[in-house]
Design an enzyme around this catalytic site. Structure first.
Site, PDB file in Angstrom:
ATOM      1  N   ASP A 483      53.121  53.001  80.505  1.00 35.34           N
ATOM      2  CA  ASP A 483      53.107  54.123  81.869  1.00 35.34           C
ATOM      3  C   ASP A 483      51.908  53.226  83.138  1.00 35.34           C
ATOM      4  O   ASP A 483      51.902  51.814  83.265  1.00 35.34           O
ATOM      5  CB  ASP A 483      52.256  54.974  81.293  1.00 35.34           C
ATOM      6  CG  ASP A 483      52.196  56.364  81.338  1.00 35.34           C
ATOM      7  OD1 ASP A 483      52.206  56.523  82.697  1.00 35.34           O
ATOM      8  OD2 ASP A 483      51.283  56.891  80.493  1.00 35.34           O
ATOM      9  N   ASP A 553      54.984  65.067  83.740  1.00 31.14           N
ATOM     10  CA  ASP A 553      53.727  65.440  82.965  1.00 31.14           C
ATOM     11  C   ASP A 553      53.711  66.488  83.254  1.00 31.14           C
ATOM     12  O   ASP A 553      53.424  67.689  82.210  1.00 31.14           O
ATOM     13  CB  ASP A 553      52.534  64.969  84.007  1.00 31.14           C
ATOM     14  CG  ASP A 553      52.359  63.823  83.127  1.00 31.14           C
ATOM     15  OD1 ASP A 553      53.304  62.707  82.124  1.00 31.14           O
ATOM     16  OD2 ASP A 553      51.101  62.549  83.404  1.00 31.14           O
TER      17      ASP A 553
HETATM   18  C1  DGJ Z   1      50.633  59.587  81.066  1.00 29.45           C
HETATM   19  C2  DGJ Z   1      52.313  60.096  80.760  1.00 29.45           C
HETATM   20  O1  DGJ Z   1      52.596  60.777  81.861  1.00 29.45           O
HETATM   21  C3  DGJ Z   1      51.986  61.322  80.030  1.00 29.45           C
HETATM   22  O2  DGJ Z   1      52.911  61.498  78.695  1.00 29.45           O
HETATM   23  C4  DGJ Z   1      51.190  60.364  78.825  1.00 29.45           C
HETATM   24  O3  DGJ Z   1      51.541  59.178  78.451  1.00 29.45           O
HETATM   25  C5  DGJ Z   1      49.771  60.451  79.814  1.00 29.45           C
HETATM   26  N1  DGJ Z   1      49.833  59.116  80.891  1.00 29.45           N
HETATM   27  C6  DGJ Z   1      48.788  59.516  78.655  1.00 29.45           C
HETATM   28  O4  DGJ Z   1      46.926  59.083  79.549  1.00 29.45           O
END
Ligand code: DGJ
Length: 735
Positions: A483, A553
């Site tokens: 991430d 997200d």
């Molecule tokens: C952003 C990601 O896109 C989410 O799926 C998740 O992993 C969060 N970060 C966690 O901080």
């Protein structure tokens, strides 16, 4: 016997013709050794010289130094690559600051070579070949005779793909140090016409809308200055004719194989000529090049289609799946995951997660992914980034104990990392505050309470590498979600002198790629998934290291219709992960049926992201059926031929379809967004089928001709609900 050449040089005409059965790309050397663009599009057999740039005396467009020919100007001809200071007033592809402070350079043809195959790009991701026969590469060297700066322009054409890749290397063959202030990876001038440009703008939780606009006079810039590809503007554009549709017409797709700042310039000059360039953004870019050193710009993949946008996307997706993605999982069926993020966020421990694992097993899921919050002392996003060791309080028996439990249930185990970041509340920061990107004497700007590590520095990468290795060597892990939850700011590296601070953002990307290359090579069995707060770093560079990425997200089914539709323009379905989450949706508050959430998520690399333990027995049964169904259609979805049918941003419907690799099976997804009281009957037409074959609707048994499915279409059942979905399956009737 060696195969026919793909690149021919006509010595008499001084032209290069890159060709295969599908496309032709023609360029030539004109007066002053200038590299001119002549033609790019559908294949022609031979080029007979008819497109040499016409001559005309155009006022205020100057002429070649030393020449009295007023009809020839670098300002008005179609070129392949231009530099500032050569009399061409259009957007330059490159700007070099010479040691005398001038920005003048005049690049002219020096020599060329044609090689079989495609050389690697040093330190950068790029499309590759598996055999030398598969492609040929033309390298044209241009030189600025005064400074002895050289440009090596590379063009690779694939034998069986409508694809040309381009990149540029600058070599300082002189005796003086120079600064590169701009260096695009490619540029091309196209003749006047009626062109439009498609880009993929967006925002966090709202990525990659399909934006199509006329190219009018002036310059339109698409870009990211965020140090990364960005949610806000993807590094893909398409140039289309006004009449081009999903199914018909010509389209040129341009993808930058890079994960940092980028800039696409699309302009139309007063004579209607188009100029397009793509590459690293010149904003905050300044690269010092000492004598004998070279700079390699990233690659651009150019895909031409005369079969509409679907033809372009299919050719690009095929290249990305087969010649950009690598490793064990490149073409492997991807596991169906359950991810605990939207189920628990950081509020979990091993005891809380175990029932989720048990349910995942019962429902037929294949992998459990432990998201953010398992390391350091992380209970919220204020701390612990940089401390990649297990949070003892949450996993008192260690991470391996949890991993073993998951494996005992027959599931795979995946885990989340955010390796490029640092929290102030971390041991890493306490020990190495200098690892962070930060301008001296200035307060750095937090985002999500976190800061960015200087990935351009070797010791920073080594520290993170060793920490990750500790985790991976001590606990069996099958998958990693990588991430990145903020963009770069405070651009300054402690490691570089003042006159090289303009290199920080590109060095960051190069360092990041180096770490990815090391880790993916050391742990080849791991399935790596890219992520940047969803789709903030969804690009072809990442695909080279990680065959899939978290698309957004935003897990709302309706929002995802648009996000996935736009993403599919430039990326293969096998790269787009997509999960069913809870209703009402946590990002939009919208209620949608489990059926529709399933249908949207099944249109990508499928998974779940909700608290399975909170589902009713009926819901669990439905989930079981969705999982079993997806397992049946998974090869068609992940590796079949995908076509877009109806864009949800333009109508009240969305539709797309998949045809299996052997062309026998067809899966169609159709959605109606809002219900209506007196709806018109909706006809759905398919594409890409065999017109002379018959297809059976698996649900109803009805037989329909491929020609009919594509030409007459069929009426869809009327449904009186918002966000309705329907999945059709057809199979070819054997003769
Ligand atoms: C952003 C990601 O896109 C989410 O799926 C998740 O992993 C969060 N970060 C966690 O901080």
């Amino acid at each position: 016997m060696s195969k026919a050449d793909l690149i021919t040089f006509d010595d008499k005409q001084q032209t290069f013709h890159l060709h295969n059965d599908q496309i032709s790309y023609v360029l030539g050397i004109e007066d002053g050794g200038v590299l001119a663009h002549l033609y790019y599009g559908q294949r022609i057999n031979h080029y007979h010289g008819q497109l040499k740039n016409p001559r005309l005396d155009r006022g205020f467009s100057g002429n070649l130094p030393g020449s009295d020919d007023r009809t020839y100007s670098l300002d008005t001809i179609l070129r392949e690559y231009s530099s500032a200071g050569d009399g061409d007033y259009r957007e330059p592809a490159m700007i070099v600051r010479q040691s005398d402070g001038s920005r003048s350079a005049m690049f002219s043809y020096d020599k060329h070579t044609i090689i079989n195959g495609k050389p690697k790009l040093n330190g950068l991701p790029a499309a590759y070949t598996q055999t030398k026969d598969e492609a040929q590469t033309l390298v044209i060297e241009l030189v600025d005779k005064v400074s002895q700066l050289k440009l090596a322009l590379s063009y690779t054409i694939y034998r069986n793909r409508p694809v040309v890749t381009r990149s540029v290397q600058v070599i300082n063959g002189g005796t003086e140090t120079v600064h590169l202030e701009k260096i695009a990876s490619m540029a091309i001038d196209l003749p006047a016409g009626d062109k439009q440009v498609i880009s993929l703008p967006g925002a966090h939780v709202n990525e990659r809308h399909v934006d199509r606009q006329d190219i009018s006079f002036g310059t339109k810039v698409f870009q990211s200055r965020r140090g990364t590809t960005s949610h806000h503007m993807n590094n893909f554009i398409a140039l289309v004719d006004c009449q081009t549709t999903e199914q018909e017409g010509s389209a040129i797709g341009l993808s930058l194989v890079y994960s940092g700042n980028h800039k696409e310039e699309v302009s139309k000059d007063p004579f209607g000529t188009y100029r397009i360039s793509m590459g690293i953004n010149d904003d905050q870019f300044d690269w010092l090049l000492v004598p004998n050193d070279s700079f390699q710009a990233p690659e651009v993949i150019m895909t031409y289609s005369n079969k509409g946008l679907n033809g372009m996307s299919q050719a690009l997706a095929d290249l990305l799946q087969n010649r950009v993605a690598r490793g064990k999982h490149q073409k492997a069926l991807r596991p169906i995951v359950v991810n605990n993020w939207e189920a628990t966020f950081m509020d979990f421990d091993e005891a809380r997660l175990q029932p989720l694992v048990d349910d995942a097993k019962d429902l037929g899921l294949e992998m459990f992914v432990l998201d953010d919050g398992w390391f350091g002392h992380r209970d919220n996003d204020d701390s612990s980034l940089g401390d990649w060791h297990v949070y003892q309080q949450k996993f008192p028996k260690g991470l391996q104990h949890f991993s073993d439990y998951i494996h005992q249930q027959g599931l795979k185990f995946g885990i989340w990392f955010e390796p490029e970041m640092i929290s102030i509340d971390s041991d890493l920061y306490r020990q190495h505050p200098e690892y962070m990107l930060r301008v001296p004497n200035r307060e750095p700007s937090p985002a999500r309470s976190q800061f960015v590590l200087d990935m351009g520095r070797k010791e920073v990468r080594e520290n993170i590498h060793q920490q990750m290795k500790q985790v991976l060597d001590n606990c069996p892990i099958d998958y990693i979600k990588w991430d990145m939850n903020r963009n770069l700011s405070d651009i300054y590296s402690n490691d570089l002198p003042a006159d090289q601070q303009g290199e920080v953002m590109h060095r960051y990307v190069l360092g990041f790629y180096e770490l990815l290359e090391e880790l993916t090579t050391e742990y080849p069995d791991i399935l790596w998934e890219g992520c940047s707060g969803g789709g903030g770093r969804f690009d072809t560079g990442m695909l080279y290291y990680m065959p899939q990425s978290w698309t957004s997200d935003n897990t709302d089914a309706v929002a995802r219709m648009q996000i996935q539709y736009g993403t599919s323009l430039a990326y293969p379905i096998s790269s787009m992960t997509s999960h069913v989450s809870v209703s009402p949706n946590q990002q939009t508050g919208r209620f949608t049926s489990l059926k529709t959430r399933g249908a949207v998520a099944m249109s990508g690399v499928f998974g779940y992201e909700l608290d399975l333990t909170q589902m009713t027995e009926d819901e669990k049964q439905a989930v079981k059926e969705q999982i079993a169904f997806y397992k049946e259609i998974r090869p068609i979805i992940q590796y079949g031929k995908f076509s877009r049918l109806i864009n949800p941003e333009e109508t009240n419907f969305a539709a797309w379809m998949f045809v299996s690799e052997n062309q026998q099976d067809v899966v169609v997804f159709s959605f109606k967004i809002l219900s209506e009281a007196q709806p018109a009957y909706h006809v759905l037409k398919l594409t890409g089928l065999m017109p002379n074959k018959e297809y059976q609707n698996i649900e109803t048994g009805q037989i329909i001709g491929g020609d009919e499915l594509m030409t007459t279409g069929f009426y869809e059942e009327v449904s009186f609900e918002d966000f309705a979905s329907k999945i059709y399956r057809f199979r070819i009737v054997e003769e």
